[in-house]
Write an enzyme that holds these catalytic residues in place. Structure first.
Site, PDB file in Angstrom:
ATOM      1  N   HIS A 114      17.098  38.261  57.421  1.00 20.01           N
ATOM      2  CA  HIS A 114      16.667  36.987  57.990  1.00 20.01           C
ATOM      3  C   HIS A 114      15.619  37.229  59.072  1.00 20.01           C
ATOM      4  O   HIS A 114      15.713  38.177  59.854  1.00 20.01           O
ATOM      5  CB  HIS A 114      17.861  36.230  58.578  1.00 20.01           C
ATOM      6  CG  HIS A 114      18.491  35.291  57.604  1.00 20.01           C
ATOM      7  ND1 HIS A 114      19.768  35.461  57.107  1.00 20.01           N
ATOM      8  CD2 HIS A 114      18.019  34.164  57.006  1.00 20.01           C
ATOM      9  CE1 HIS A 114      20.050  34.483  56.263  1.00 20.01           C
ATOM     10  NE2 HIS A 114      19.009  33.681  56.181  1.00 20.01           N
ATOM     11  N   ARG A 117      24.598  21.936  54.050  1.00 15.43           N
ATOM     12  CA  ARG A 117      24.650  20.788  54.962  1.00 15.43           C
ATOM     13  C   ARG A 117      23.451  19.877  54.777  1.00 15.43           C
ATOM     14  O   ARG A 117      23.484  18.709  55.119  1.00 15.43           O
ATOM     15  CB  ARG A 117      24.726  21.270  56.416  1.00 15.43           C
ATOM     16  CG  ARG A 117      26.113  21.767  56.762  1.00 15.43           C
ATOM     17  CD  ARG A 117      26.259  21.991  58.235  1.00 15.43           C
ATOM     18  NE  ARG A 117      25.340  23.048  58.685  1.00 15.43           N
ATOM     19  CZ  ARG A 117      25.274  23.505  59.940  1.00 15.43           C
ATOM     20  NH1 ARG A 117      26.060  22.997  60.857  1.00 15.43           N
ATOM     21  NH2 ARG A 117      24.456  24.472  60.278  1.00 15.43           N
ATOM     22  N   GLU A 162      21.201  41.637  56.884  1.00 13.84           N
ATOM     23  CA  GLU A 162      22.476  41.091  56.427  1.00 13.84           C
ATOM     24  C   GLU A 162      23.347  42.158  55.784  1.00 13.84           C
ATOM     25  O   GLU A 162      22.890  42.986  55.021  1.00 13.84           O
ATOM     26  CB  GLU A 162      22.237  39.957  55.430  1.00 13.84           C
ATOM     27  CG  GLU A 162      21.489  38.769  56.026  1.00 13.84           C
ATOM     28  CD  GLU A 162      22.272  38.050  57.126  1.00 13.84           C
ATOM     29  OE1 GLU A 162      23.487  38.302  57.265  1.00 13.84           O
ATOM     30  OE2 GLU A 162      21.663  37.257  57.865  1.00 13.84           O
ATOM     31  N   CYS A 216      19.753  31.019  51.042  1.00 10.86           N
ATOM     32  CA  CYS A 216      19.582  32.441  51.386  1.00 10.86           C
ATOM     33  C   CYS A 216      20.760  33.270  50.875  1.00 10.86           C
ATOM     34  O   CYS A 216      20.571  34.279  50.205  1.00 10.86           O
ATOM     35  CB  CYS A 216      19.454  32.606  52.908  1.00 10.86           C
ATOM     36  SG  CYS A 216      17.884  32.013  53.572  1.00 10.86           S
TER      37      CYS A 216
END
Lengths: 217, 217, 217, 217
Positions: free
Chosen positions: D170, D94, D84, D147
């Site tokens: 990830h 969500r 990342e 995360c």
């Protein structure tokens, strides 16, 4: 008189899988009655159910005696006009059809051939779509659900109707469907245009093939 | 007189990456001059080049003094109206821009903040698109190419224009592009409608926000 | 004596498409000589070329008289062990094979049936893979390249070898391949384990099927 | 004495989203205590919960005073080691976290900067992974769930620990997870190897960077 024009039959399915509509029928409804290359489009709606769909197809074939048949179906996840190459002799459903049937690994036609190829000019249809600026490709699988079932059943029925070409095309979702579940979509006007283009290409080629065949015999 | 209406500025890019057209500019051209909610759409075309794109943006901001800015870009591979949440302070190009520049890991603005969030109501825009039966989602990355560069540069410039909200939306390919390279697409009329809907939602909300802000102070 | 054990024949392809290796052959090489359920694995490498691959298959069938055949191939873009259901009677190549041939829409076997179904227990193989904690699915298309060509040719040859079951499984890329072109991959040890599990399930079921058949007659 | 070695801290999450395990923690557990380049790996497990994860991170930072921190997380749908680039100052969930919280569009840190870039050498980590024959890429978004929350919180905390570099990677699903839901996966041994390689590259570069910095001042 339109009654005497050759008939290009298109079929679409009723909605399934919790959807409110099915692009394959919406497109058919929009094309019904249109004239293409001296022929007339006749649209028929099929139930999304094993067996029942083929009974409806039988009635339609008997009633309209089409010169060409293009069956249409919905393919969530596909982004283009997806012209099917081959139908296989198996029903294998992951979700029940609209009458609750969920066949697993049974033949569409016991004792039938393992597969039928489309007799429409699938490469010419894709080329015509590309020529019209529309995304299209040949697909090697129509799945194992009611779409493949109808495609297989159609091609089997056409073996006794010499000169009548048939095939199947999968269509993307409509945008209103993709607003609820992510994935590619094309709006109805584009889908109607694409099916019209593909149908015209198929019919033009079928006419050529007949002419050529006649000259040789 | 339209000259006195607030300006909703939309920008689109010239083609890049070997394409003949760019949906972001095609949509802009179609919306140019349209009136939405008592405001007037002004469209500007940006070069697809680091630096030069922001110079063109500067000129456009100076000339039109917009009340709201929505920059648009092309996103091959995306299937829906993709409303961007955040611009990051980095240029990292895998292919050269239209002037041949290929910056790697350099900041858009040396010393600038790591990122800017869109100040348009991105959730309201997605909801309006869904309400219009169009596929849409919030995106967490505008990439690191000229799109993100312009988005970051825009948000930085708007920090000195209080009350002027801005953001970025990525658009799918057009069908004619997807006819040459597989992937999702939406036709121009659908894209124009979607940007219009999103722009109207953004402008309506921006007006609300201003009213609310005024009342509180 | 291993020479008298029934033979489970696995085949893999040489590299193609610019790759340095092909997981299908790497897996075969690792399994060669292994004993599974009282049978012995024999591995054969096939050229990635229309026609030549089937000549090599013919030699292998003649030499080893296998009790079961599982052909393997590489499938870039697939993420799991992909057990093929059906082979179709068409060669349609988008890229030349390793001998430069690029057939378009010609039959694998002129006059042959449109398709052959795998005679291996594809659902049992997928279930065994899942039971071993490995990703797997039934695939409805083996494509139209050399993989499908070999699969079709195999099934045709097995029609005259009653009781010898056959099928095809596609494998993901190896990580070292995916390091160069994005996409899913599984390392060799996992691929070897998966093919071993699937082969054991296929062989166990084939033995059951034979036993059952014998009891009924 | 290992107690005096510099600490490379890796963190992983407990399972979430209905899964039984989380590759990020499984990898950490396997690496705990390993020595890399004269440093010692210390692994910590974080709850998958907004807020609570950062409290656990605070305790770990206080206890171990690491020289470098690499946080790991699970990314269903990703096929490679995904290094990342940037953490953004927003929580937008969500699905509820493991404590039932479901924040929408709230900052990780009220008043904090919009984003933090990783201070690990992300390009060098990807290059090291490729060099080891493993699939890897730089990612422009760590999402907006726990995360990203931990990644942002980590980078904020490291602003007061000069010389301590940090970042986030990830990981794909494990095969046993992909056996239940389709998608790419890599087995644990591969994941452990990849994180070890990336960590070694990060640490080697961090040492270089420090040395270089020291020489210049």
């Amino acid at each position: 008189m339109t009654a005497t024009l050759p008939v290009l039959m298109v079929t679409g399915f009723e909605p399934f899988g919790g959807e409110d509509l099915n692009p394959s029928w919406e497109v058919c409804a929009a094309l019904d009655g249109l004239q293409i290359g001296g022929a007339r489009v006749v649209a028929r709606r099929l139930p999304c159910a094993f067996g029942a769909a083929l009974q409806a197809l039988d009635e339609a074939l008997a009633l309209h005696a089409p010169a060409l048949v293009l069956c249409l179906g919905q393919a969530a996840g596909r982004a283009d006009f997806s012209v099917e190459r081959v139908a296989i002799n198996v029903d294998d459903a992951r979700i029940p059809d609209n009458l609750g049937a969920c066949p697993v690994d049974v033949p569409v036609l016991p004792g039938g051939p393992a597969a039928y190829f489309a007799t429409l000019p699938i490469k010419a249809m894709v080329a015509a779509l590309h020529g019209a600026g529309l995304p299209a490709s040949v697909s090697q699988t129509a799945g194992t659900y009611v779409c493949n079932h109808v495609f297989y059943g159609l091609m089997h029925r056409l073996t006794v109707r010499p000169g009548v070409h048939g095939g199947f095309m999968h269509l993307p979702l409509l945008p209103v469907q993709a607003a609820r579940r992510p994935g590619p979509s094309l709006p109805l006007t584009t889908q109607v245009e694409g099916v019209r283009v593909a149908l015209a290409a198929a019919w033009a080629t079928a006419q050529d093939l007949r002419a050529a065949g006649g000259a040789e015999c």
